[in-house]
Design a protein around this motif. Structure first.
Motif, PDB file in Angstrom:
ATOM      1  N   VAL A  45       0.816  -0.876   0.036  1.00  0.00           N
ATOM      2  CA  VAL A  45       0.053  -0.358  -0.067  1.00  0.00           C
ATOM      3  C   VAL A  45       0.818   1.171  -0.007  1.00  0.00           C
ATOM      4  O   VAL A  45       0.812   2.172  -0.797  1.00  0.00           O
ATOM      5  N   VAL A  46       1.891   1.277   0.772  1.00  0.00           N
ATOM      6  CA  VAL A  46       2.776   2.553   0.763  1.00  0.00           C
ATOM      7  C   VAL A  46       3.408   2.569  -0.506  1.00  0.00           C
ATOM      8  O   VAL A  46       3.567   3.738  -1.193  1.00  0.00           O
ATOM      9  N   GLY A  47       3.982   1.506  -0.947  1.00  0.00           N
ATOM     10  CA  GLY A  47       4.606   1.634  -2.402  1.00  0.00           C
ATOM     11  C   GLY A  47       3.656   2.084  -3.542  1.00  0.00           C
ATOM     12  O   GLY A  47       4.080   2.900  -4.301  1.00  0.00           O
ATOM     13  N   ALA A  48       2.350   1.692  -3.277  1.00  0.00           N
ATOM     14  CA  ALA A  48       1.203   2.156  -4.177  1.00  0.00           C
ATOM     15  C   ALA A  48       0.976   3.554  -4.099  1.00  0.00           C
ATOM     16  O   ALA A  48       0.841   4.403  -5.097  1.00  0.00           O
ATOM     17  N   LEU A  49       0.852   4.093  -2.871  1.00  0.00           N
ATOM     18  CA  LEU A  49       0.600   5.396  -2.544  1.00  0.00           C
ATOM     19  C   LEU A  49       1.589   6.196  -3.221  1.00  0.00           C
ATOM     20  O   LEU A  49       1.480   7.369  -3.697  1.00  0.00           O
ATOM     21  N   VAL A  50       3.016   5.816  -3.030  1.00  0.00           N
ATOM     22  CA  VAL A  50       4.068   6.704  -3.456  1.00  0.00           C
ATOM     23  C   VAL A  50       4.082   6.754  -5.048  1.00  0.00           C
ATOM     24  O   VAL A  50       4.053   7.852  -5.561  1.00  0.00           O
ATOM     25  N   ALA A  51       3.636   5.534  -5.558  1.00  0.00           N
ATOM     26  CA  ALA A  51       3.663   5.531  -7.116  1.00  0.00           C
ATOM     27  C   ALA A  51       2.620   6.481  -7.554  1.00  0.00           C
ATOM     28  O   ALA A  51       2.579   7.135  -8.605  1.00  0.00           O
ATOM     29  N   GLY A  52       1.519   6.443  -6.666  1.00  0.00           N
ATOM     30  CA  GLY A  52       0.457   7.041  -7.056  1.00  0.00           C
ATOM     31  C   GLY A  52       0.635   8.651  -7.144  1.00  0.00           C
ATOM     32  O   GLY A  52       0.208   9.646  -8.094  1.00  0.00           O
ATOM     33  N   PHE A  53       1.322   8.999  -6.215  1.00  0.00           N
ATOM     34  CA  PHE A  53       1.688  10.622  -6.071  1.00  0.00           C
ATOM     35  C   PHE A  53       2.707  10.771  -7.194  1.00  0.00           C
ATOM     36  O   PHE A  53       2.651  11.865  -7.962  1.00  0.00           O
TER      37      PHE A  53
END
Length: 140
Positions: A45-53
């Motif tokens: 989830v953290v990786g996906a949030l960073v990728a989304g930003f």
């Protein structure tokens, strides 16, 4: 002359960091021993949030046409007619170009970033030229 404006370095950094964060989160979820399911999900989830930003950063641009320009910043998108843009500024220590608008607002244009050096200066000049060419004239 009507090609889109987009940052160079910021787009490359955003894509690389976003991909690394997403891949890193997934790898950590698989290879770190002795962590629970919650922690594994949190890595992803953290990786996906960073990728989304980072994806938001990568889509920053300005599209121009005969009628005006569409400014896509990190979270805000705004369509402007050429006559609404009074001045293009790229100074005062600002990290990106700013448009002075006829309604008194100032709109940052993240697509032209100081980090791009001489290329950014050239792009700011190109945008200012487009504003001058398409803006209101006394003889119209």
């Amino acid at each position: 002359m009507h090609r889109a404006f987009a940052p160079r370095r910021a787009r490359v950094v955003a894509v690389v960091v976003g991909a690394a964060a997403l891949l890193g989160g997934a790898v950590l979820a698989v290879v770190v021993p002795e962590v629970g399911t919650f922690d594994r999900v949190a890595f992803v989830v953290v990786g996906a949030l960073v990728a989304g930003f980072m994806a938001l950063q990568a889509r920053v641009r300005v599209v121009v046409d005969e009628r005006g320009l569409q400014v896509q910043n990190l979270f805000l998108s705004r369509r402007l007619e050429w006559a609404e843009v009074v001045q293009v500024r790229f100074g005062g220590g600002q990290p990106w170009v700013q448009l002075d608008l006829s309604d008194g607002d100032v709109l940052p244009v993240m697509a032209v970033q100081r980090a791009d050096g001489a290329a950014a200066e050239a792009e700011a000049q190109r945008l200012a030229t487009l504003v001058a060419l398409h803006g209101p004239r006394d003889d119209r």
